[in-house]
Structure formats: structure tokens, C-alpha cells
Design a protein around this motif. Sequence first.
Motif, PDB file in Angstrom:
ATOM      1  N   LEU A   1      41.001  76.852  49.382  1.00 23.36           N
ATOM      2  CA  LEU A   1      40.261  76.334  50.535  1.00 23.36           C
ATOM      3  C   LEU A   1      40.254  74.818  50.603  1.00 23.36           C
ATOM      4  CD1 LEU A   1      38.500  76.999  52.987  1.00 23.36           C
ATOM      5  CD2 LEU A   1      36.510  76.992  51.451  1.00 23.36           C
ATOM      6  N   TRP A   2      40.090  74.145  49.471  1.00 23.24           N
ATOM      7  CA  TRP A   2      39.996  72.676  49.474  1.00 23.24           C
ATOM      8  C   TRP A   2      41.222  72.003  50.104  1.00 23.24           C
ATOM      9  CZ3 TRP A   2      36.359  69.248  49.363  1.00 23.24           C
ATOM     10  CH2 TRP A   2      36.684  67.921  49.150  1.00 23.24           C
TER      11      TRP A   2
ATOM     12  N   LEU B   1      41.147  72.695  53.981  1.00 24.13           N
ATOM     13  CA  LEU B   1      40.146  71.910  54.705  1.00 24.13           C
ATOM     14  C   LEU B   1      40.529  70.444  54.771  1.00 24.13           C
ATOM     15  CD1 LEU B   1      36.762  73.442  53.448  1.00 24.13           C
ATOM     16  CD2 LEU B   1      37.961  73.889  55.597  1.00 24.13           C
TER      17      LEU B   1
ATOM     18  N   ALA C   1      40.132  79.794  59.066  1.00 23.12           N
ATOM     19  CA  ALA C   1      39.943  78.488  59.690  1.00 23.12           C
ATOM     20  C   ALA C   1      40.785  78.416  60.948  1.00 23.12           C
ATOM     21  CB  ALA C   1      40.335  77.377  58.729  1.00 23.12           C
TER      22      ALA C   1
ATOM     23  N   LEU D   1      35.138  77.786  61.320  1.00 20.68           N
ATOM     24  CA  LEU D   1      35.277  78.374  59.995  1.00 20.68           C
ATOM     25  C   LEU D   1      34.536  79.702  59.979  1.00 20.68           C
ATOM     26  CD1 LEU D   1      34.578  75.261  57.744  1.00 20.68           C
ATOM     27  CD2 LEU D   1      36.782  76.268  58.299  1.00 20.68           C
TER      28      LEU D   1
ATOM     29  N   MET E   1      32.065  67.940  59.484  1.00 17.00           N
ATOM     30  CA  MET E   1      33.081  68.438  58.552  1.00 17.00           C
ATOM     31  C   MET E   1      33.292  67.448  57.407  1.00 17.00           C
ATOM     32  SD  MET E   1      34.973  70.972  58.022  1.00 17.00           S
ATOM     33  CE  MET E   1      36.209  71.295  56.831  1.00 17.00           C
TER      34      MET E   1
ATOM     35  N   MET F   1      32.740  68.101  53.457  1.00 14.58           N
ATOM     36  CA  MET F   1      33.793  67.806  52.476  1.00 14.58           C
ATOM     37  C   MET F   1      33.255  66.884  51.381  1.00 14.58           C
ATOM     38  SD  MET F   1      36.558  69.450  53.352  1.00 14.58           S
ATOM     39  CE  MET F   1      37.911  68.606  52.598  1.00 14.58           C
TER      40      MET F   1
END
Length: 191
Positions: free
Chosen positions: A41-42, A45, A113, A123, A149, A153
Motif C-alpha cells: 500500500l505505501w 499511495l 484505490a 480509497l 491525503m 501519509m
Amino acid sequence: MQIHQMSVTYLPEQDRILMRINTTDGEEMRMWLTRRLMVGLWPLLTKLLTEHLLKLESAGASLAGANPELKKMLADFRKEEFLQHADFDTPYKEGQAALPLGEEPLLVTDVDATPPANGPLKLNFNERPPANGDAKPRSFQMEMQPKLMQGLMHLLDRAMLQSQWREPFVQPAPGEQGALEGDDGRPKYLN
């Protein structure tokens, strides 16, 4: 649903990240994020946010021919600008009355996403329990503007630093196994 506050906390005893979201309607969504999930995911994103920030930057000028270093610089500049105006000092409001996902946090197994064309990033956090159980799938969807967002993060980044999930696994060199041995000389394992 209008997001009012977000909290992202690494809980070492669970070895998971607890993400909580307060809404202006007085609801709280709770989600567990695992290391396995964050590994995929990181980067996703990060890429989606960077692309969206570059779209915002290029609204007045074409960045199609710009080199990657310039694009990264522009995206980093925009991220820093968002963080300067973010409020990370106000404590998270505890004890929301309504828990639409239930008392137990959603154990996120995957995230869908949807990159924005000109709107917010969508999301969808999904919990897909094993097929042999009687638990029903749960999910939660939220839309996030670039400022929100970037704030998320930043919170996730701090939690991942605390968890040490970004640090690579290091194999002990031969002869250094003493740190992994118990008092009786047998191997010792955590968890």
C-alpha cells in the motif's frame, strides 16, 4: 462523510497500526493495518499522491517533457507546503458515540484505490475474512483531497518509522548467532 480528524498509531503489542477516523457526523471508523498490507500500500499511495500533486502543478504549465528530478522536486515542494498548514497538535477526540464498523476495528486485507481524474482520491478499505468462517466481509470507503491525503501519509510515515517496518531484515553473520541463542545454546525465536 466528512472527515474531521485522523489518528494513526503503531501498537507494538499488536504489531499493527491502528488508524482511526472521526467524522463531522460524530462517527468513528477504526482499522488495523498490517505490515503485509503496508508493504504494497505505501508505494501505491506515494505514487498516487505524487501523480495527483504533479497534475495540480501542471494545471498552468506542461510538465510532460520535464525530467523526473524536476517532477520529484515539485511534488516534494507541494507536500511540504501542505504539511506546513496541517494541524498535528490538536489531540484526537476520543469516545465517539457511533461506530458504524462495529467495536472491533476492521482488519484491512486489501485496499482499492481509484486515482482521481479531477476529483479526490477514493480509497476503499476491505476486510475479507477466510471463506471457511461465518464472518461477513466489511468495508469502508473514503474520499481524500490532496491536503488530507498528505496528512494521512505523514501520520502513516511516522507510525512506520516507530514500527521499524521499513528496516530490512538482516541475516546474522556466521558466528554472530549468540544474540539469537537462549541460555542453553538452543535457538531462541521471538513470536
